[in-house]
Design an enzyme around this catalytic site. Structure first.
Site, PDB file in Angstrom:
ATOM      1  N   TYR A 122      -2.438  -1.533  10.273  1.00 32.91           N
ATOM      2  CA  TYR A 122      -2.334  -1.632   8.816  1.00 32.91           C
ATOM      3  C   TYR A 122      -0.984  -1.103   8.332  1.00 32.91           C
ATOM      4  CZ  TYR A 122      -3.933  -1.217   3.928  1.00 32.91           C
ATOM      5  OH  TYR A 122      -4.073  -1.325   2.571  1.00 32.91           O
ATOM      6  N   SER A 176       0.861  -1.170   0.000  1.00 26.24           N
ATOM      7  CA  SER A 176       0.000   0.000   0.000  1.00 26.24           C
ATOM      8  C   SER A 176       0.897   1.219   0.000  1.00 26.24           C
ATOM      9  CB  SER A 176      -0.875  -0.010   1.261  1.00 26.24           C
ATOM     10  OG  SER A 176      -1.502   1.239   1.470  1.00 26.24           O
TER      11      SER A 176
END
Length: 260
Positions: free
Chosen positions: A155, A142
């Site tokens: 995350y 990401s």
């Protein structure tokens, strides 16, 4: 076709980005295993992709946090098709909280799905890839592999960790032709992201429109979401790039949100 008869495993591929990657691989002639937590969803996705051709797909139930399920699933795929050429570790979830409010069980769940899942699938595939003379392992990172955002401590930690795993696998696998890469998308409007919009609006005390325009897309060059097709094309590039020249590298697919 760039992946004709290549055997590819994509985790978390019953929908979203994983499905988009699997679709692109099937379009290029690959045989794709749709590995997903829900067997019915995996089988339905596989049937849809096989009907499109020219490649084909099968569904397989797999909890990527279970070593037993991962080992059994990958062994079954190898037994059916004789090899594993490409692994895309894509399975993931999102849970947002301030650090002081983050339930420890949710923290462990996030790291297990993103990091344990990548580790376990890699561990199961590497012996097969070494034996056959090479393969590609692609991790779904990401922009949060490079950046940090409020509310996303687990995350961000997990996505940063994938960079280290990829670099280590690149060093260990290079002489065997096993290469690794990390794709780092910006915000892609999948159900995972749709779920975050009202959650972040409530937590940050702003409107959902402000979450989209300021939090998610405020740093892009054009105010546009990254698309599933953008990510799938990148995954095709790495899967079909057969030398070690790019191994261990990550690429950001984010409409300029993060540039390096």
């Amino acid at each position: 076709m760039k992946l004709k008869d290549k055997v590819c495993i994509v985790t978390g591929a019953a929908g979203g980005i994983g499905f988009g990657i699997a679709k692109r691989y099937v379009q290029e002639g690959a045989r794709v295993a749709i590995a997903d937590l829900k067997a019915d969803a995996a089988n339905a996705a596989a049937s849809e992709l096989t009907s499109m051709g020219p490649g084909m797909a099968i569904g397989i139930a797999m909890d990527v946090t279970s070593e037993t399920e991962v080992n059994r699933g990958i062994a079954d795929i190898a037994a059916k098709w004789g090899r594993v050429d490409v692994l895309v570790s894509n399975a993931g979830v999102q849970i947002v909280h301030k650090i002081e409010d983050f339930p420890f069980e949710d923290w462990k769940k996030m790291l297990a799905i993103h990091l344990d899942g990548a580790f376990l699938t890699t561990k199961a595939c590497i012996p097969l890839m070494k034996k056959q003379g090479g393969g590609a392992i692609i991790y779904m990172g990401s922009v949060h592999s490079k950046e940090a955002s409020p509310l996303k401590s687990a995350y961000v930690t997990a996505k940063h960790g994938l960079l280290g795993l990829a670099r280590t696998v690149a060093k260990e696998g290079g002489t065997y032709g096993v290469r690794t890469n990390v794709i780092c998308p910006g915000f892609v409007r999948t159900p995972l992201v749709e779920k975050q919009i009202p959650e972040q609006a409530r937590t940050l005390g702003i409107s959902e429109e402000e979450v989209v325009k300021k939090v998610m897309l405020g740093q892009t060059v054009d105010g546009e979401f990254t698309t599933i097709e953008d990510v799938a094309e990148t995954a095709l590039f790495f899967a079909s790039f057969e030398s070690n020249a790019l191994t261990g590298q990550s690429v950001i697919v984010s409409h300029g949100w993060h540039i390096e």
